[in-house]
Design an enzyme around this catalytic site. Sequence first.
Site, PDB file in Angstrom:
ATOM      1  N   LYS A  16      -6.985  -0.100  -3.430  1.00  0.00           N
ATOM      2  CA  LYS A  16      -6.451   1.125  -4.026  1.00  0.00           C
ATOM      3  C   LYS A  16      -6.067   0.906  -5.492  1.00  0.00           C
ATOM      4  CE  LYS A  16      -6.436   4.438  -0.888  1.00  0.00           C
ATOM      5  NZ  LYS A  16      -7.089   5.756  -1.116  1.00  0.00           N
ATOM      6  N   PHE A  26      -6.529  13.261   8.953  1.00  0.00           N
ATOM      7  CA  PHE A  26      -5.149  13.664   9.238  1.00  0.00           C
ATOM      8  C   PHE A  26      -4.583  14.575   8.159  1.00  0.00           C
ATOM      9  CE2 PHE A  26      -0.556  12.215   8.816  1.00  0.00           C
ATOM     10  CZ  PHE A  26      -0.081  13.139   9.735  1.00  0.00           C
ATOM     11  N   TYR A  77      -6.080  -3.647   1.551  1.00  0.00           N
ATOM     12  CA  TYR A  77      -6.005  -2.187   1.413  1.00  0.00           C
ATOM     13  C   TYR A  77      -5.379  -1.824   0.075  1.00  0.00           C
ATOM     14  CZ  TYR A  77      -4.115   2.512   1.866  1.00  0.00           C
ATOM     15  OH  TYR A  77      -3.777   3.805   1.624  1.00  0.00           O
ATOM     16  N   PHE A 107       3.747   7.581  -0.192  1.00  0.00           N
ATOM     17  CA  PHE A 107       4.368   6.576   0.655  1.00  0.00           C
ATOM     18  C   PHE A 107       3.999   6.918   2.105  1.00  0.00           C
ATOM     19  CE2 PHE A 107       6.259   5.798  -3.300  1.00  0.00           C
ATOM     20  CZ  PHE A 107       7.016   4.639  -3.271  1.00  0.00           C
TER      21      PHE A 107
END
Length: 303
Positions: free
Chosen positions: A141, A14, A137, A163
């Site tokens: 990270k 994306f 997730y 964000f």
Amino acid sequence: MRAPVVLVTGAGGFTGRYLVPALRSKGYGVVGLGEGVSSADRDLACNLTDATAVRAAVQGARPTHVVHLAGLSFVASGDACAFYDVNLFGTLNLLEALAALPELPCKVLIASSANIYGTPGIEVIDESVCPAPVNHYACSKLAMEHMVRTWFDRLPIVMTRPFNYTGIGQDEKFLIPKIVSHFKRRAAKIELGNLDVSRDFSDVRDVAAAYMGLLEADVRSEVFNVCSGKAVALREVLDIMTRRTGHAMAVQVNPAFVRPNEIPVLRGSHHKLTEAIGFAPRHALEDTLAWMLQGDAATGAVA
């Protein structure tokens, strides 16, 4: 001096579909690294969890710059191990391959996530807030960030904490594209999770512009929020879409979509990013929603 070549992992994803054309328009050669095709000048098929394959691909690309976008990003994914395999160890494989190059890249930009902040209980989140992740997730990270910091003295790295952001081409398993899709086809109802959450939504085009700025700026060994600076409630998104389309849709809260440890409000500060590169968001959420309503998902163009 050789021509600049940017290696972009996840170039076909994306964010990559917006960043790659932006890079090419600035005269960069672009090599995509990953498992899909992209609009890069060439693509190298490679699984980031395969260290040998990553090293061979990086040696073949010989990049002057790197943007690491690839990663497992769908928070609700049930495969906990995959988060760490891809987001942590895939990144480690990339850094080791870059460090082994005969000529190091000028800049390595690595995308982390604002999800690492968890629920800090403060109105505006800047980079000084202590991370407190609440899902795998985000934990993967943050683990990645700690690992990457050990490379600051070996590679010219900058990290970003984007964000939430959205735009044409984002998968409909994500919240905003799902809502837009339902309104586009004038569905009778939509099932959502917690309607009271508020998120800092950016436009993907603003995120790509921020990454371009950081790639070219004289900054390293730093981490930057990438955000709009405004939190918008999910109910407000639905109201905007109703006004835009004139379509009223029944909203049902599906308990299966309500995540444990849901973060009620995420709003970021982009002050540090603005100080570094003069960043200012160009697209308000209402404008982004209008673009997504009118746009062609296949091309990213406005119909």
